[in-house]
Design an enzyme around this catalytic site. Structure first.
Site, PDB file in Angstrom:
ATOM      1  N   LYS A 190     -30.579 -74.439  30.409  1.00 16.89           N
ATOM      2  CA  LYS A 190     -31.989 -74.416  30.000  1.00 16.89           C
ATOM      3  C   LYS A 190     -32.937 -74.421  31.196  1.00 16.89           C
ATOM      4  CE  LYS A 190     -31.371 -76.541  25.445  1.00 16.89           C
ATOM      5  NZ  LYS A 190     -31.730 -77.671  24.558  1.00 16.89           N
TER       6      LYS A 190
ATOM      7  N   LYS B 137     -25.103 -66.233  21.818  1.00 16.05           N
ATOM      8  CA  LYS B 137     -25.363 -67.046  20.646  1.00 16.05           C
ATOM      9  C   LYS B 137     -26.619 -66.559  19.933  1.00 16.05           C
ATOM     10  CE  LYS B 137     -25.946 -71.909  19.313  1.00 16.05           C
ATOM     11  NZ  LYS B 137     -26.078 -73.300  19.802  1.00 16.05           N
TER      12      LYS B 137
ATOM     13  N   LYS C  12     -33.415 -67.978  18.311  1.00 14.15           N
ATOM     14  CA  LYS C  12     -34.785 -67.609  17.975  1.00 14.15           C
ATOM     15  C   LYS C  12     -35.516 -67.018  19.171  1.00 14.15           C
ATOM     16  CE  LYS C  12     -37.557 -71.645  19.122  1.00 14.15           C
ATOM     17  NZ  LYS C  12     -38.506 -70.903  19.950  1.00 14.15           N
TER      18      LYS C  12
END
Length: 352
Positions: free
Chosen positions: A120, A212, A215
């Protein structure tokens, strides 16, 4: 001396979903559908983890909307907010309070090994929030505040449960004498187990079977949103990336064919079947035929969920009443746990 009651007859499950908007098929198959199944065998506490959401920038009005949307998804998918508990994290102060205690128990080296932070944060680690770095400590507090025995997670979250176990074990070891002196036996926190079940715990993008479903993907065709209508679901499945070979006869032959493996896994999970069973039916067939059958099962399963979510979101007063009721009920458990932690640590607390 403190006495911590054991009010649950069944083992307790805790899990949470971030209110980051655009809930999709991956959220449903990897998490929320399992939440529904666990209701029959566990005492369930499900949380909208809004404190986790603010580890990255959020627009306040959007966050409010997204908290309610996740709550609506829980209910629309079949979670019973009366028999079990749905609440949002920020209404229960014990999450942040216990997270600070765990910040003082966990070791820096443990945090440095967390792969999700590395993913991240990317290359700009110096500019991400401290909250993002300490995220796993808050997740451990979420779970252990309710002394949960099990946590339904996808494969990518398994490391967080392992860290939670490490933190629980270190707390139990560091304060073993005080735990016993306060009447809690040999250990205080249980060591929760990850519940990873089913064939689609990790749902991949419809445009790239190696990534994966997310959104954040710029292509809306990479995912099926829970609020998509039947026509949109059908269009996205028909446009999903495949390879030129027909469907194989065995699961082993799916290796090296990520898009085929993903679609077969999605079909199997939605239909409540095994991959082997699906391949026996469609082996040797073309993807056009298979996709038609996948459209049918996806629309059958997801269409009613999307419609119910839209109905619930249109009634924010009801959604808020569910969250407020859940928070009141769960706060009793949280306060009991954290008061016990204060006694174990040697804090002086208000006993009035």
């Amino acid at each position: 001396m403190s006495v911590l009651q054991e009010p649950v007859l069944k083992q307790r499950v805790f899990s949470g979903v971030q209110p980051t908007g655009n809930l999709h098929l991956g959220n449903y198959l990897g998490a929320i559908s399992r939440f529904v199944a666990f209701q029959n065998t566990y005492d369930c506490i499900y949380c909208v983890v809004d404190l986790h959401a603010i580890t990255v920038p959020q627009e306040p009005q959007a966050l409010t909307r997204q908290i309610r949307e996740v709550t609506a998804a829980f209910i629309a998918c079949g979670v019973d907010p009366v028999k079990h508990i749905i609440f949002n994290q920020s209404q229960v102060a014990g999450h942040a309070e216990l997270a600070w205690v765990f910040n003082c128990v966990a070791r820096i080296g443990w945090m440095n090994r967390m792969t999700q932070f590395k993913e991240k944060a990317g290359k700009d680690r110096e500019n991400v929030s401290l909250g993002l770095y300490a995220y796993p400590s808050l997740m451990a507090a979420d779970i252990l505040l309710y002394r949960a025995h099990a946590v339904p997670v996808g494969e990518d979250q398994k490391q967080h449960v392992e860290l939670t176990r490490d933190i629980a074990q270190k707390f139990n070891n560091d304060f073993a004498e005080s735990i016993a002196r306060n009447g809690f036996g040999e250990t205080f926190f249980p060591l929760p187990e990850p519940l990873i079940q089913g064939v689609s715990t990790r749902v991949m993008s419809l445009r790239d079977g190696t990534k994966k479903m997310s959104k954040s993907d710029p292509s809306d065709y990479s995912r099926i949103n829970l609020t998509d209508d039947a026509d949109t679901i059908a269009q996205k499945i028909r446009k999903a990336k495949t390879d030129p070979e027909p469907l194989p006869e065995t699961v082993e032959e799916l290796a090296g064919r990520p898009e085929a493996e993903n679609l077969v896994g999605i079909f199997a999970t939605l239909a409540g079947r095994t991959r082997e069973d699906v391949l026996r039916e469609f082996a040797g067939g073309q993807f056009s035929t298979f996709k038609g059958a996948l459209v049918d099962i996806a629309v059958e399963k997801l269409g009613p969920i999307g419609a119910e979510m839209q109905r619930l979101v249109a009634d924010p007063a009801y959604i808020d009443s569910v969250l407020n009721d859940g928070s009141r009920r769960v706060r009793v458990i949280a306060d009991e746990t954290f008061n016990a932690v204060k006694d174990i640590l040697g804090f002086v607390r208000d006993r009035g």
